[in-house]
Design an enzyme around this catalytic site. Structure first.
Site, PDB file in Angstrom:
ATOM      1  N   HIS A 100      45.608  91.818 -47.769  1.00  0.00           N
ATOM      2  CA  HIS A 100      45.103  90.554 -47.211  1.00  0.00           C
ATOM      3  C   HIS A 100      44.059  90.795 -46.118  1.00  0.00           C
ATOM      4  O   HIS A 100      43.870  89.956 -45.255  1.00  0.00           O
ATOM      5  CB  HIS A 100      46.258  89.757 -46.608  1.00  0.00           C
ATOM      6  CG  HIS A 100      47.404  89.496 -47.538  1.00  0.00           C
ATOM      7  ND1 HIS A 100      47.267  88.885 -48.750  1.00  0.00           N
ATOM      8  CD2 HIS A 100      48.726  89.771 -47.415  1.00  0.00           C
ATOM      9  CE1 HIS A 100      48.445  88.781 -49.337  1.00  0.00           C
ATOM     10  NE2 HIS A 100      49.352  89.324 -48.548  1.00  0.00           N
ATOM     11  N   SER A 105      52.419  76.358 -47.056  1.00  0.00           N
ATOM     12  CA  SER A 105      53.198  77.521 -47.469  1.00  0.00           C
ATOM     13  C   SER A 105      53.337  78.511 -46.309  1.00  0.00           C
ATOM     14  O   SER A 105      54.404  79.083 -46.073  1.00  0.00           O
ATOM     15  CB  SER A 105      52.512  78.180 -48.674  1.00  0.00           C
ATOM     16  OG  SER A 105      53.295  79.187 -49.213  1.00  0.00           O
ATOM     17  N   LYS A 122      49.715  83.679 -49.031  1.00  0.00           N
ATOM     18  CA  LYS A 122      50.308  82.467 -49.630  1.00  0.00           C
ATOM     19  C   LYS A 122      49.447  81.807 -50.710  1.00  0.00           C
ATOM     20  O   LYS A 122      49.520  80.603 -50.944  1.00  0.00           O
ATOM     21  CB  LYS A 122      50.650  81.406 -48.555  1.00  0.00           C
ATOM     22  CG  LYS A 122      51.427  81.898 -47.375  1.00  0.00           C
ATOM     23  CD  LYS A 122      52.492  82.900 -47.695  1.00  0.00           C
ATOM     24  CE  LYS A 122      53.675  82.382 -48.418  1.00  0.00           C
ATOM     25  NZ  LYS A 122      54.552  83.506 -48.872  1.00  0.00           N
TER      26      LYS A 122
HETATM   27  P1  A3P Z   1      54.915  77.694 -51.863  1.00  0.00           P
HETATM   28  O1  A3P Z   1      55.339  78.139 -50.496  1.00  0.00           O
HETATM   29  O2  A3P Z   1      53.932  76.566 -51.817  1.00  0.00           O
HETATM   30  O3  A3P Z   1      56.057  77.406 -52.768  1.00  0.00           O
HETATM   31  P2  A3P Z   1      52.129  84.665 -51.908  1.00  0.00           P
HETATM   32  O4  A3P Z   1      52.822  85.398 -52.989  1.00  0.00           O
HETATM   33  O5  A3P Z   1      50.640  84.907 -51.859  1.00  0.00           O
HETATM   34  O6  A3P Z   1      52.791  84.899 -50.605  1.00  0.00           O
HETATM   35  O7  A3P Z   1      52.236  83.100 -52.248  1.00  0.00           O
HETATM   36  C1  A3P Z   1      53.486  82.470 -52.230  1.00  0.00           C
HETATM   37  C2  A3P Z   1      53.336  81.091 -52.826  1.00  0.00           C
HETATM   38  O8  A3P Z   1      53.175  81.231 -54.260  1.00  0.00           O
HETATM   39  C3  A3P Z   1      54.588  80.247 -52.613  1.00  0.00           C
HETATM   40  O9  A3P Z   1      54.117  78.899 -52.540  1.00  0.00           O
HETATM   41  C4  A3P Z   1      55.361  80.538 -53.893  1.00  0.00           C
HETATM   42  O10 A3P Z   1      56.353  79.592 -54.183  1.00  0.00           O
HETATM   43  C5  A3P Z   1      54.214  80.504 -54.897  1.00  0.00           C
HETATM   44  N1  A3P Z   1      54.558  81.147 -56.186  1.00  0.00           N
HETATM   45  C6  A3P Z   1      55.120  82.339 -56.394  1.00  0.00           C
HETATM   46  N2  A3P Z   1      55.341  82.541 -57.706  1.00  0.00           N
HETATM   47  C7  A3P Z   1      54.914  81.429 -58.355  1.00  0.00           C
HETATM   48  C8  A3P Z   1      54.900  81.010 -59.715  1.00  0.00           C
HETATM   49  N3  A3P Z   1      55.386  81.769 -60.693  1.00  0.00           N
HETATM   50  N4  A3P Z   1      54.383  79.787 -59.997  1.00  0.00           N
HETATM   51  C9  A3P Z   1      53.893  78.992 -59.024  1.00  0.00           C
HETATM   52  N5  A3P Z   1      53.896  79.324 -57.711  1.00  0.00           N
HETATM   53  C10 A3P Z   1      54.393  80.537 -57.373  1.00  0.00           C
END
Ligand code: A3P
Length: 301
Positions: A115, A145, A53
């Site tokens: 991870h 998240s 996340k």
């Molecule tokens: P949130 O749950 O706070 O919205 P991962 O890909 O490591 O699982 O992380 C997911 C998090 O990154 C989520 O956060 C998601 O919305 C956010 N995320 C994904 N793409 C993004 C982007 N283009 N800009 C900002 N945040 C992004």
């Protein structure tokens, strides 16, 4: 190896188990953890590593676009799942382990979305020098998240309440292990020639600069005049709406009616969840765990 079938939620009595003190979902099988001890890393690999996340999907998109020379047609024909190895997961319907598939890939390989805590990552990530992009995000937004991610991910146990999630994150007693351990490890390697330590908050504040930094590090330049388009393509709104980029939904692991994968994409959403006392306790813990490291995050922009 032939057909492999991952456990499904319905036949799991528990969602995860502890291996050497770190929780892993059953989909991170013992075979995978064992294979990482001898997994062959290539010097010309590109790795994207992160605590869950922290912006993995975002950085995956940036790296994928860069690897396609910022040609969006080529990008649309590329399924990041094909080079996103997710070495740590045996996904439903997979016919072989990702690490087995990875050994058959031509160089240069792009290996994204791992991870592992340092003690379980491929040992050759210490001795070989592939390019490693490490994405880090402030722990408070990571915790929130994760709370939502556990609701939608079928392999993970849903936290009954935010307080339960907070406590597990505070204790490092959740899938993926301690946020502190993993981030400290990579922060301490930030000056290695082959490591780029990128912060989510910096990407959020100035995406063009972050993209240029990643492209220079990887040696995959953004063609003249293309940066603006790449920035737009990788913005939260565009990634949320562009179904061609939703490779994670194809994985069959998510129930987006519980929480969308592209949820809010903000810096500072934690303020809607942390109580005053949770915040104070967490700040204290951060000071203890990260003392002397110099690693600081921004919690609002
Ligand atoms: P949130 O749950 O706070 O919205 P991962 O890909 O490591 O699982 O992380 C997911 C998090 O990154 C989520 O956060 C998601 O919305 C956010 N995320 C994904 N793409 C993004 C982007 N283009 N800009 C900002 N945040 C992004």
């Amino acid at each position: 190896m032939s057909m492999v079938v991952v456990s499904t939620v319905s036949n799991m009595s528990e969602y995860d188990r502890s291996v050497d003190g770190i929780r892993y979902p059953w989909a991170t099988t013992d075979e995978i953890l064992e294979a990482m001890k001898t997994f062959e890393v290539r010097e010309d690999d590109v790795w994207l590593i992160s605590y869950r996340k922290s912006g993995t999907t975002w950085a995956t998109e940036i790296i994928t676009v860069l690897s396609c020379g910022c040609d969006f047609t080529k990008r649309d024909e590329t399924n990041p799942l094909e080079h996103t190895c997710f070495l740590d997961l045996l996904k439903p319907n997979m016919t072989e382990f990702a690490h087995v598939t990875a050994t058959k890939k031509p160089s240069p390989r792009i290996i994204m979305g791992t991870h592992f805590q340092s003690r379980h990552m491929p040992r050759e990530l210490i001795t070989k020098k592939p390019k490693i992009v490490y994405v880090a995000r402030n722990p408070k937004d990571v915790a929130v998240s994760l709370y939502y991610f556990h609701k939608s991910n079928k392999l993970l146990k849903t936290f009954k309440t935010w307080n339960e999630c907070f406590q597990a994150f505070y204790d490092g007693d959740l899938v993926g292990g301690s946020w502190f351990d993993m981030n400290l490890y990579w922060w301490n390697r930030r000056n290695d020639d082959n490591v780029l330590f990128v912060k989510y908050e910096d990407m959020k504040e100035d995406l063009p600069s972050a993209i240029v930094k990643i492209s220079e590090f990887l040696g995959w330049p953004v063609p003249e005049g293309k940066l603006e388009e790449v920035v737009k393509h990788c913005s939260f709104g565009s990634m949320k709406n562009n179904k061609k980029q939703h490779w994670y939904t194809e994985s069959g692991l998510f129930d987006s009616s519980m929480s969308p994968f592209m949820r809010k994409g903000l810096v500072g959403d934690w303020k809607n969840y942390f109580t005053v006392s949770q915040n104070e306790a967490f700040d204290k813990l951060y000071e203890e765990k990260m003392k002397g490291s110099g690693l600081k995050f921004r919690y609002k922009l």
